[in-house]
Write a protein that holds these residues in place. Structure first.
Motif, PDB file in Angstrom:
ATOM      1  N   GLU A   1      -5.561   5.011 -11.163  1.00 20.96           N
ATOM      2  CA  GLU A   1      -5.497   4.749  -9.878  1.00 20.96           C
ATOM      3  C   GLU A   1      -6.618   3.826  -9.542  1.00 20.96           C
TER       4      GLU A   1
ATOM      5  N   SER B   1      -3.498  -4.280  -5.222  1.00 20.58           N
ATOM      6  CA  SER B   1      -3.621  -3.998  -3.534  1.00 20.58           C
ATOM      7  C   SER B   1      -3.278  -5.401  -3.000  1.00 20.58           C
TER       8      SER B   1
ATOM      9  N   ARG C   1       1.967  -5.112   0.586  1.00 16.79           N
ATOM     10  CA  ARG C   1       1.992  -4.613   2.064  1.00 16.79           C
ATOM     11  C   ARG C   1       1.189  -3.357   1.876  1.00 16.79           C
ATOM     12  N   PHE C   2       0.616  -3.103   2.852  1.00 13.81           N
ATOM     13  CA  PHE C   2      -0.173  -1.644   2.918  1.00 13.81           C
ATOM     14  C   PHE C   2       0.899  -0.713   2.690  1.00 13.81           C
ATOM     15  N   TRP C   3       0.545   0.129   1.704  1.00 11.55           N
ATOM     16  CA  TRP C   3       1.294   1.345   1.483  1.00 11.55           C
ATOM     17  C   TRP C   3       2.551   1.242   0.553  1.00 11.55           C
ATOM     18  N   GLU C   4       2.784  -0.035   0.092  1.00 11.91           N
ATOM     19  CA  GLU C   4       3.907  -0.503  -0.680  1.00 11.91           C
ATOM     20  C   GLU C   4       3.749   0.105  -1.955  1.00 11.91           C
ATOM     21  N   PRO C   5       4.821   0.828  -2.646  1.00 13.46           N
ATOM     22  CA  PRO C   5       4.403   1.521  -3.816  1.00 13.46           C
ATOM     23  C   PRO C   5       4.272   0.399  -4.950  1.00 13.46           C
TER      24      PRO C   5
END
Length: 260
Positions: free
Chosen positions: A97, A104, A108-112
Motif C-alpha cells: 500500500e 496517487s 482522481r481521489f479514491w480512484e481504484p
C-alpha cells in the motif's frame, strides 16, 4: 520522462539566520547530481526547498522552466518524487500500500488501482527486492527495509525529478549500490544528498559541494574531489586516485595525518 532543474540565487533564512545563500545549481535531463558536504552544510535544507517542505526566502527553483514554488501540490507530486532522510513509520499500511501511494498523484481521489498501476507496483517491489515484504505492516520494517520501500514508491511515481536525501542510510553496501544503480537507470533526473564521497563519485554525473550554506565547488567528480578541497571543506587529509577498474575518482583518507 526527464526534467531539467535550475536553481538560481536560492536562499533560505529562518530566525535571522541564513541556512542557504545564493545557491546556483543545474541538473540536466537524465543527469544524476549529487550534493555533498559536511554535517550542517545545508544539504537537507536545499533538498527540502526543492521538493517543497520549505519555501525559499530568495531565488528561484525551476523545473523545465516552471517555477516549483507556484505549482500546486498535486502537479508537483506528479513531477517530483521524494525520498526524505527521515520518514514517519507510524502509518498502519502494508508495504504494498505504501508503494502504491506513488500512483496517487496520477489518479482522481479514491480512484481504484488499474491493472497498469498494479503491474508498476509489483515491478518496483521486485526491483527493490522487497516482494516478500509486500504484506508486512510498514512500521514493522527495519530502517533499511523502510528505505527500500520508499525508494520503490518514488520509482512507481514515474516523476521527471527524483529527490533523495541520504537514500543509502541504514543500508548495507549491497543495497546501497543497488539503489543508486536503480536511481541512475530510472530515466528521471536525480538530485541526491550523499555522505559517502566514493559512492557519490561513482554514481553521480556532477557534484555540488556545500559548506556553510553556499556552493564552494561544482563539476564532474574528478574535478571536484581533490585533496585540497577535502582539507578545506572536511578538514581531513586524503589522497584521491583514479580507480583502475571503474575509472572513478577514489578517496582514501589518511588517519593521523593533518591536512595540508
Amino acid at each position: 520522462m526527464t526534467a531539467a532543474l535550475t536553481l538560481t540565487g536560492l536562499g533560505y533564512e529562518t530566525e535571522g539566520r541564513a541556512l542557504l545563500t545564493g545557491i546556483a545549481l543545474r541538473a540536466e535531463p537524465g543527469q544524476t547530481v549529487g550534493v555533498v558536504g559536511p554535517n550542517g552544510s545545508g544539504k537537507t535544507t536545499l533538498l527540502r526547498c526543492v521538493y517543497g517542505t520549505l519555501r525559499p526566502t530568495a531565488g528561484r527553483a525551476l523545473l523545465d522552466g516552471d517555477d516549483l514554488l507556484v505549482l500546486g501540490a498535486r502537479e508537483r507530486a506528479r513531477r517530483v518524487a521524494t525520498v526524505p532522510q527521515d520518514s514517519p513509520a507510524e502509518f498502519e499500511l502494508t508495504v504494498r500500500e505504501v508503494v502504491a501511494m506513488g500512483r496517487s498523484p496520477h489518479k482522481r481521489f479514491w480512484e481504484p488501482d488499474s491493472a497498469a498501476d498494479t503491474a508498476l507496483v509489483a515491478e518496483a517491489l521486485e526491483r527493490l527486492a522487497i516482494t516478500g515484504l509486500a504484506d508486512r505492516a510498514f512500521p514493522s520494517l527495519s530502517g533499511g527495509e523502510r528505505q527500500r520501500a520508499l525508494v520503490a514508491r518514488a520509482l512507481v511515481q514515474r516523476p521527471g525529478l527524483l529527490v533523495l536525501d541520504e537514500p543509502t542510510n541504514h543500508l548495507d553496501i549491497r543495497y546501497q549500490m543497488e539503489i543508486l544503480g536503480l536511481v541512475r537507470e530510472a530515466g528521471a533526473t536525480a538530485l541526491l544528498a550523499l555522505h559517502d564521497l566514493n559512492l557519490a563519485a561513482y554514481y553521480c554525473d556532477r557534484l555540488y559541494v556545500l559548506a556553510g550554506g553556499e556552493v564552494v565547488a561544482s563539476g564532474a567528480p574528478g574535478e571536484v574531489l581533490t585533496p585540497s578541497l577535502l582539507a578545506e571543506v572536511y578538514g581531513v587529509a586524503a589522497e584521491v586516485s583514479v580507480h583502475p577498474a571503474t575509472g572513478a575518482p577514489t578517496v582514501t583518507y589518511l588517519p593521523g595525518r593533518r591536512p595540508d
